[in-house]
Design an enzyme around this catalytic site. Structure first.
Site, PDB file in Angstrom:
ATOM      1  CE1 TYR A 183      -3.913   2.195   0.723  1.00 38.05           C
ATOM      2  CE2 TYR A 183      -2.501   3.190   2.396  1.00 38.05           C
ATOM      3  CZ  TYR A 183      -3.649   3.220   1.619  1.00 38.05           C
ATOM      4  OH  TYR A 183      -4.520   4.269   1.742  1.00 38.05           O
ATOM      5  N   GLY A 185       1.410   3.923   1.573  1.00 42.47           N
ATOM      6  CA  GLY A 185       2.013   4.437   2.790  1.00 42.47           C
ATOM      7  C   GLY A 185       2.980   3.501   3.479  1.00 42.47           C
ATOM      8  CE  LYS A 186       0.521  -1.235   4.804  1.00 44.21           C
ATOM      9  NZ  LYS A 186      -0.057  -1.082   6.156  1.00 44.21           N
ATOM     10  CG  ASN A 187       8.420   1.038   6.409  1.00 46.43           C
ATOM     11  OD1 ASN A 187       7.382   1.602   6.739  1.00 46.43           O
ATOM     12  ND2 ASN A 187       9.391   0.779   7.261  1.00 46.43           N
TER      13      ASN A 187
END
Length: 370
Positions: A183, A185-187
């Site tokens: 997604y 916003g993940k790292n």
């Protein structure tokens, strides 16, 4: 000073030309589903995660669902899950018709407490689903020992902890089959929904590849009732550009977390993140706890600082799970975390000056409150 909770500029601006070139490459290839970009990214991510196989799927929830399907978890089975997690972890268990058995976390690390697992195991328990919450690796050595003792499957929810480790071994490599989310916003984030499954088991990898593609290995021949959950060629190409930068971005996150800890230490009203022995933290989010959470969040908002709550309503109190008849107070640690946790801005590109500003605002709030 205006500081958003999340900004992509520090990651995306320096690599814009590379990403645009990758998108153009997909456009010009005239092959848009399960092509060379997906194959290459699967190979590269498997190497990064130090596993034999990576299978790209549409999103992190699908990855969890397909993991459980591949392990034949279903009605009559019980799956041990954290009481404090994003609802996707629970939804995956619901999708296969298994019974959700919540287990409380450690109050210091917020991850599944191995000491509480055994008391939750019954003759119907089939799997443990640990979540590497907020970016910190669970105590997977202890969890795997319990799983082996009781002959249970393990599926890691690695949505937030790409690159974290326990005892030197990467998250997403312990369980029989494991899920990761990309997604945005993940790292390691795509520019839309994306996910993957990681495993060392060639048979399970083949099962996931079949399940993600309508239950088919050969066009128009369907071996099982499958799904349409395929990692998009465009997203795979973008992820392939970003993957080589992940370790650098992780180092930035860890430095930012160290700065936060340095400048917030000594405030008696807040609890700072703690990391379990032999585990690492890649700081998907930096979470502090305080019984003045709501007032602090409002104060920070008034001073231009974005924050977020992970997560304001525990899964057992969500309307979606009303039918399970869990009661308020039944999982007090999860409820305490929901009442007191707030996530501070943390993203590659955030500066020391900005971190110091956030911490100074927090100090002023508590000084005034006293």
């Amino acid at each position: 000073m205006q500081i958003p909770f999340l900004s992509f500029a520090g990651q995306h601006d320096p690599i814009r030309e590379e990403v645009v070139a990758a998108m153009a490459r997909v456009y010009d290839s005239h092959w848009y589903v399960l092509g060379e970009e997906v194959r290459r990214f699967e190979q590269d991510y498997a190497a990064f995660n130090q596993v034999g196989h990576c299978v790209g799927v549409a999103n992190g929830l699908d990855a969890l669902h397909l993991c459980l399907r591949a392990l034949n978890v279903g009605p009559g089975d019980e799956v041990l899950v954290p009481s404090n997690t994003y609802i996707a972890t629970w939804l995956a268990v619901s999708y296969v018709g298994a019974t959700i058995v919540p287990v409380e976390p450690r109050i210091d690390t917020y991850n599944l407490d191995p000491d509480r697992l055994e008391e939750a195991i019954t003759a119907r328990t089939k799997a443990i689903l640990p979540v590497h919450l907020y970016g910190q690796a669970c105590q997977m050595d202890a969890i795997m020992q319990i799983a082996q003792r009781y002959n249970l499957c393990v599926v890691e929810d690695n949505a937030q902890a790409q690159g974290a480790s326990c005892q030197g071994r990467l998250t997403g490599s312990f369980g029989q089959v494991n899920a990761v989310s990309f997604y945005p916003g993940k790292n390691l984030g795509a520019l839309g929904d994306a996910g993957a499954v990681t495993t060392d088991d060639a048979f399970l990898a083949a099962q996931i590849r079949t399940l993600r593609n309508y239950g088919s290995q050969q066009k128009y021949r369907n071996e099982v009732v499958g799904y349409n959950s395929r990692l998009d060629e465009l997203q795979a190409a973008i992820l392939g550009v970003k993957l080589p930068y992940l370790n650098h971005w992780t180092q930035q996150r860890q430095q930012l977390a160290a700065w936060y800890t340095q400048h917030l230490t000594g405030i008696p009203e807040i609890v700072l993140p703690q990391t379990a022995t032999a585990c690492t933290h890649v700081y998907h989010v930096y979470v502090i706890r305080t019984r003045y959470r709501d007032e602090l969040q409002q104060y920070l908002t008034q001073h231009g600082i974005g924050t977020l709550i992970h997560y304001p309503i525990p899964a057992h109190l969500q309307p979606a799970y009303k039918h399970l008849e869990f009661q308020a107070g039944q999982f007090p640690i999860a409820e305490e975390l929901a009442r007191t946790s707030v996530s501070l801005p943390l993203w590659p590109g955030l500066t020391l000056e900005q971190v110091v500003f956030v911490c100074a605002c927090i100090r002023r709030f508590f000084a005034a409150a006293r």
